[in-house]
Design an enzyme around this catalytic site. Structure first.
Site, PDB file in Angstrom:
ATOM      1  N   PRO A 184     -43.506  22.169  22.605  1.00 33.01           N
ATOM      2  CA  PRO A 184     -44.499  21.267  23.203  1.00 33.01           C
ATOM      3  C   PRO A 184     -44.032  19.828  23.378  1.00 33.01           C
ATOM      4  O   PRO A 184     -44.653  19.070  24.093  1.00 33.01           O
ATOM      5  CB  PRO A 184     -45.673  21.347  22.228  1.00 33.01           C
ATOM      6  CG  PRO A 184     -45.051  21.692  20.915  1.00 33.01           C
ATOM      7  CD  PRO A 184     -43.882  22.574  21.232  1.00 33.01           C
ATOM      8  N   GLY A 185     -42.948  19.402  22.683  1.00 28.94           N
ATOM      9  CA  GLY A 185     -42.436  18.078  23.015  1.00 28.94           C
ATOM     10  C   GLY A 185     -42.134  17.154  21.846  1.00 28.94           C
ATOM     11  O   GLY A 185     -41.989  15.946  22.042  1.00 28.94           O
ATOM     12  N   GLY A 186     -41.998  17.718  20.647  1.00 23.00           N
ATOM     13  CA  GLY A 186     -41.703  16.869  19.482  1.00 23.00           C
ATOM     14  C   GLY A 186     -40.380  16.118  19.620  1.00 23.00           C
ATOM     15  O   GLY A 186     -40.304  14.906  19.362  1.00 23.00           O
ATOM     16  N   ASP A 202     -38.108  23.322  29.914  1.00 20.00           N
ATOM     17  CA  ASP A 202     -38.662  24.469  29.187  1.00 20.00           C
ATOM     18  C   ASP A 202     -39.365  25.355  30.215  1.00 20.00           C
ATOM     19  O   ASP A 202     -39.772  24.881  31.271  1.00 20.00           O
ATOM     20  CB  ASP A 202     -39.670  24.006  28.116  1.00 20.00           C
ATOM     21  CG  ASP A 202     -39.867  25.036  27.005  1.00 20.00           C
ATOM     22  OD1 ASP A 202     -39.544  24.715  25.839  1.00 20.00           O
ATOM     23  OD2 ASP A 202     -40.334  26.159  27.292  1.00 20.00           O
ATOM     24  N   ASP A 240     -33.354  23.092  21.421  1.00 26.49           N
ATOM     25  CA  ASP A 240     -34.118  23.752  20.355  1.00 26.49           C
ATOM     26  C   ASP A 240     -34.653  25.078  20.902  1.00 26.49           C
ATOM     27  O   ASP A 240     -35.673  25.588  20.447  1.00 26.49           O
ATOM     28  CB  ASP A 240     -35.273  22.827  19.915  1.00 26.49           C
ATOM     29  CG  ASP A 240     -35.826  23.160  18.530  1.00 26.49           C
ATOM     30  OD1 ASP A 240     -35.118  23.811  17.740  1.00 26.49           O
ATOM     31  OD2 ASP A 240     -36.974  22.755  18.242  1.00 26.49           O
ATOM     32  N   LYS A 269     -30.814  29.564  15.974  1.00 23.24           N
ATOM     33  CA  LYS A 269     -31.840  30.280  15.204  1.00 23.24           C
ATOM     34  C   LYS A 269     -31.427  31.727  14.979  1.00 23.24           C
ATOM     35  O   LYS A 269     -30.857  32.351  15.868  1.00 23.24           O
ATOM     36  CB  LYS A 269     -33.168  30.229  15.969  1.00 23.24           C
ATOM     37  CG  LYS A 269     -33.692  28.787  16.118  1.00 23.24           C
ATOM     38  CD  LYS A 269     -34.793  28.699  17.150  1.00 23.24           C
ATOM     39  CE  LYS A 269     -35.066  27.267  17.568  1.00 23.24           C
ATOM     40  NZ  LYS A 269     -35.965  26.530  16.713  1.00 23.24           N
TER      41      LYS A 269
HETATM   42  C1  LIG Z   1     -39.040  25.839  18.705  1.00 26.54           C
HETATM   43  S1  LIG Z   1     -39.702  25.606  20.311  1.00 26.54           S
HETATM   44  C2  LIG Z   1     -39.158  23.992  20.686  1.00 26.54           C
HETATM   45  C3  LIG Z   1     -39.886  22.908  19.967  1.00 26.54           C
HETATM   46  C4  LIG Z   1     -39.562  21.541  20.505  1.00 26.54           C
HETATM   47  N1  LIG Z   1     -38.179  21.150  20.247  1.00 26.54           N
HETATM   48  C5  LIG Z   1     -40.469  20.469  19.938  1.00 26.54           C
HETATM   49  O1  LIG Z   1     -39.955  19.550  19.317  1.00 26.54           O
HETATM   50  O2  LIG Z   1     -41.676  20.523  20.150  1.00 26.54           O
HETATM   51  C6  LIG Z   1     -38.698  26.591  21.295  1.00 26.54           C
HETATM   52  C7  LIG Z   1     -38.923  26.465  22.770  1.00 26.54           C
HETATM   53  O3  LIG Z   1     -37.903  27.200  23.440  1.00 26.54           O
HETATM   54  C8  LIG Z   1     -38.467  27.551  24.690  1.00 26.54           C
HETATM   55  N2  LIG Z   1     -37.627  28.531  25.371  1.00 26.54           N
HETATM   56  C9  LIG Z   1     -37.398  29.823  25.083  1.00 26.54           C
HETATM   57  N3  LIG Z   1     -36.542  30.354  25.981  1.00 26.54           N
HETATM   58  C10 LIG Z   1     -36.236  29.361  26.862  1.00 26.54           C
HETATM   59  C11 LIG Z   1     -35.408  29.272  28.010  1.00 26.54           C
HETATM   60  N4  LIG Z   1     -34.719  30.327  28.457  1.00 26.54           N
HETATM   61  N5  LIG Z   1     -35.322  28.080  28.639  1.00 26.54           N
HETATM   62  C12 LIG Z   1     -36.002  27.009  28.213  1.00 26.54           C
HETATM   63  N6  LIG Z   1     -36.816  27.042  27.131  1.00 26.54           N
HETATM   64  C13 LIG Z   1     -36.927  28.203  26.475  1.00 26.54           C
HETATM   65  C14 LIG Z   1     -39.840  28.056  24.328  1.00 26.54           C
HETATM   66  O4  LIG Z   1     -40.701  28.021  25.476  1.00 26.54           O
HETATM   67  C15 LIG Z   1     -40.250  27.038  23.262  1.00 26.54           C
HETATM   68  O5  LIG Z   1     -41.014  26.000  23.829  1.00 26.54           O
END
Ligand SMILES: C[S@@+](CC[C@H](N)C(=O)[O-])C[C@H]1O[C@@H](n2cnc3c(N)ncnc32)[C@H](O)[C@@H]1O
Length: 307
Positions: A184-186, A202, A240, A269
């Site tokens: 979401p954007g942290g 994203d 991330d 991860k």
């Molecule tokens: C752990 S969350 C990120 C949290 C973010 N760094 C924050 O600070 O709010 C992982 C993100 O990876 C995204 N994601 C998964 N596969 C993706 C892809 N192929 N391209 C871009 N984003 C992807 C998901 O939609 C999700 O929002």
């Protein structure tokens, strides 16, 4: 408590004792003994990724009294941090006799403490285990921050703060950043707060409050669909993204080979068991290294800058 010589001590992240044990076994330094979250090894320090902190010069001493333990520690250096593993009341009484260590949470961006900090624990009422040197400047390898409970849409920003504090560098005004898997954007929030320009990418939309911040641009697309050679060079590439580690390894290599990133900070991860072969492949990239951050969960963080 065994009488074997202790050559190194590793602090496991909370709940990651088995992962650290597996890594130390693989590195040829199997723990002889565990004391709470501390893995005690007879061999010299090895480059563990999963340990939060490594005690590099451990010493075991017999102590007759609380006063003697405190005196011994004070005779070596000023700053000591206790890692409680048992005999809590007695350890607290020793701690009371040591000079206070300023452990105020960091206000990001702020440099990590630079004064020498040792670590100690009480394996038995009459035994003191300590190390004057350790790899982390934080007690138990756990940096704490003054948190922002209103601005960021997720707590993931603490990982980015810890990564940057560990690097001793963070994005500054005028720099450009790409934040992959930003929703979401942290992380994007944290980067924009530093005054740098950030493009967040994203597949899912960014929190509107973050998308509206000055310097933030959003691209709703897959991180794997971006062709680095067709992208403008960025000072920082952050990722991330939740994906298989092998895909992230390829992603990191593509950006490095295209010379489109000044630095990389990427979460790697794991689903289930840690893939040590992939960790080795990340660490083998020239200029790359891995760390398990205190704010990481089932993941490690890959750092890269040109070597
Ligand atoms: C752990 S969350 C990120 C949290 C973010 N760094 C924050 O600070 O709010 C992982 C993100 O990876 C995204 N994601 C998964 N596969 C993706 C892809 N192929 N391209 C871009 N984003 C992807 C998901 O939609 C999700 O929002």
């Amino acid at each position: 408590m065994s009488e074997t010589v202790i050559g190194s001590v590793y602090v496991a992240p909370p709940g990651f004792e088995a992962v650290l044990q597996a890594e130390l076994d693989r590195l040829g330094s199997p723990p002889d003994e565990w004391l709470g979250r501390l893995a005690l090894c007879s061999g010299p320090p090895v480059a563990s990724v999963r340990a939060l902190d490594i005690w590099t010069a451990p010493e075991m001493h017999s102590i007759a009294s609380i006063g003697e333990a405190a005196k011994l520690l004070k005779s070596r250096q000023r700053n000591w941090s206790l890692v409680p593993t048992g005999h809590f009341r007695r350890a607290a009484l020793i701690e009371e006799r040591l000079p206070p260590v300023k452990a105020a949470p960091l206000v990001f961006p702020q440099a990590a403490p630079s004064s020498p900090l040792g670590a100690w624990t009480l394996p038995a009422p009459d035994r003191l285990l300590f190390s004057q040197t350790k790899t982390s400047p934080f007690p138990a390898g756990e940096p704490r921050f003054v948190e922002d409970r209103e601005g960021p849409p997720s707590r993931a920003y603490l990982k980015l703060w810890e990564a940057c504090t560990r690097l001793g560098h963070w994005p500054v005004p005028g720099e450009t950043c790409l934040d992959l898997g930003a929703t979401p954007g942290g992380w994007t929030w944290a980067i924009a707060k530093l005054g740098a320009r950030v493009t967040a990418a994203d597949r899912a939309p960014l929190a509107p409050s973050v998308a509206a911040m000055p310097g933030v641009t959003f691209r709703q697309e897959s991180a794997f669909g971006l062709e680095p050679r067709h992208e403008a060079r960025v000072d920082w590439l952050f990722s991330d993204v939740i994906a298989y580690p092998a895909r992230l390894l390829t992603l990191a290599k593509r950006w490095i080979e295209a010379e489109r990133a000044g630095r990389i900070v990427m979460s790697v991860k794991f689903q289930g068991a840690t893939d040590f072969d992939i960790m080795d492949a990340f660490a083998a990239i020239p200029g790359g290294r891995l760390a398990h951050l205190f704010h990481n969960k089932h993941e490690v963080t890959f750092f890269w800058s040109p070597s």
